[in-house]
Motif scaffolding. Structure first.
Motif, mmCIF file in Angstrom:
data_model
loop_
_atom_site.group_PDB
_atom_site.id
_atom_site.type_symbol
_atom_site.label_atom_id
_atom_site.label_comp_id
_atom_site.label_asym_id
_atom_site.label_seq_id
_atom_site.Cartn_x
_atom_site.Cartn_y
_atom_site.Cartn_z
ATOM 1 N N LYS A 237 0.803 -1.233 0.000
ATOM 2 C CA LYS A 237 0.000 0.000 0.000
ATOM 3 C C LYS A 237 0.833 1.281 0.000
ATOM 4 N N LEU A 238 2.053 1.192 0.535
ATOM 5 C CA LEU A 238 2.835 2.417 0.742
ATOM 6 C C LEU A 238 4.229 2.293 0.144
ATOM 7 N N ARG A 239 4.784 3.429 -0.273
ATOM 8 C CA ARG A 239 6.189 3.417 -0.702
ATOM 9 C C ARG A 239 6.876 4.713 -0.270
ATOM 10 N N VAL A 240 8.191 4.616 -0.085
ATOM 11 C CA VAL A 240 8.992 5.791 0.245
ATOM 12 C C VAL A 240 9.594 6.291 -1.062
ATOM 13 N N VAL A 241 9.499 7.591 -1.299
ATOM 14 C CA VAL A 241 9.958 8.149 -2.569
ATOM 15 C C VAL A 241 11.470 7.970 -2.754
ATOM 16 N N GLY A 242 12.245 8.145 -1.685
ATOM 17 C CA GLY A 242 13.683 7.843 -1.783
ATOM 18 C C GLY A 242 14.538 9.007 -2.245
ATOM 19 N N LYS A 243 14.064 10.230 -2.010
ATOM 20 C CA LYS A 243 14.897 11.424 -2.343
ATOM 21 C C LYS A 243 15.032 12.290 -1.098
#
Ligand code: GLU
Length: 303
Positions: A237-243
């Motif tokens: 359901k969720l993700r971390v953008v990573g920037k």
């Protein structure tokens, strides 16, 4: 070393967490518990009480317990299991290592949940003896509290729903609804007009995460270390953008005037970084949510 099973899976856990939240329980996670099944819990050798001129330590020694402020809703960092009321995570391990070097066993630690917006008040007012909870060291805070560290460096990032393709980093937030926490550095950052975001301020990160899940906000911003834990709880359901777009050096907070305690805590951190406890704890907690290990630099600064 012991590995603590973080209790049952699935429906039971969800039901318990839901009950805790419905009852206003402070553990209030986003609805479940650390993914990965097991979170490391170390046993650290308890040193004999250091003979230092620390008012905070003397009070704790008389009480035969040390009160440590922590977070309760950050999986893999500072998390209170709604089923057992036990705290686990990387910050909890750091607190245990420090307590051991100050002469306190795990049983003598009283963990208290202290959210971001009341940290300075609780520390300077003496409600907690020291604080370990994703606490960024900065000059503004140094006017009110003393810090030992940094023992880890995170960076503000963004948590979005898995199917959100429009948010690609801090430059894509114009007109978007972004949630963060009162008293946190990422909230201050995201309020800057250069991002053009509409901000929502809440008291607990887990509440911001709920808002992303139900679509009432587009993103949560805070430290990547915290967000990765939430994403690991709900990978579909969720993700971390990573920037990452800030630097958040984590310190142990304590009374500003207690220099002796600050030096003792700094030495405790250095000791456990050098003897391998730190890396073991990291890999068994925060490392499980995908945060890569980097050894902190020693010697640590003496503020
Ligand atoms: N590290 C940031 C801060 O100290 C964000 C995480 C938190 O709120 O604890 O403000």
């Amino acid at each position: 070393m012991r590995i603590r099973k973080t209790a049952a899976a699935g429906a039971v856990v969800l039901a318990l967490a839901a009950t805790a939240t419905a009852c206003g329980g402070e553990s209030g996670s986003a609805g479940d518990k650390p993914a990965g099944g097991e979170v490391y819990s170390g046993d650290y050798k308890v040193a004999s009480a250091p003979k230092i001129d620390s008012a905070v330590l003397k009070k704790a020694q008389q009480a035969k317990k040390i009160v440590v402020g922590v977070k309760a809703d950050q999986p893999f960092l500072g998390f209170k299991d709604p089923a057992t009321n036990k705290y686990s995570g990387f910050d909890i391990e750091i607190a245990k290592m420090i307590a051991a070097d100050l002469g306190f066993s795990e049983k003598q630690i009283e963990f208290q949940t202290v959210d971001s917006n009341v940290r300075e008040t609780k520390i300077s007012g003496g409600a907690v003896d020291f604080y370990v909870g994703t606490y960024t060291i900065n000059d503004e805070r140094k006017k009110q509290v003393g810090f030992a560290g940094p023992y880890y460096t995170a960076g503000a990032d963004l948590l979005v729903s898995k199917d959100n393709k429009s948010i690609t980093g801090p430059d894509s937030l114009r007109g978007k609804k972004v949630c963060s926490i009162t008293g946190s550095t990422p909230l201050q950052e995201i309020k800057k007009s250069k991002y053009g975001a509409k901000t929502t301020e809440l008291g607990k990160y887990s509440d911001c995460v709920k808002n992303v899940l139900d679509g009432s906000v587009d993103a949560v911003t805070t430290d990547d270390a915290i967000l990765k834990g939430y994403a690991a709880q709900r990978p579909t359901k969720l993700r971390v953008v990573g920037k990452p777009f800030t630097k958040e050096p984590y310190g142990v907070g304590m009374n500003k005037d207690d220099k002796a305690l600050r030096n003792a805590v700094t030495s405790a951190l250095e000791n456990h970084i050098k003897n391998g406890d730190y890396q073991k704890a990291y890999e068994g907690t925060l490392g499980k949510s995908g945060s890569k290990y980097t050894a902190p630099q020693t010697p640590l600064p003496r503020y």
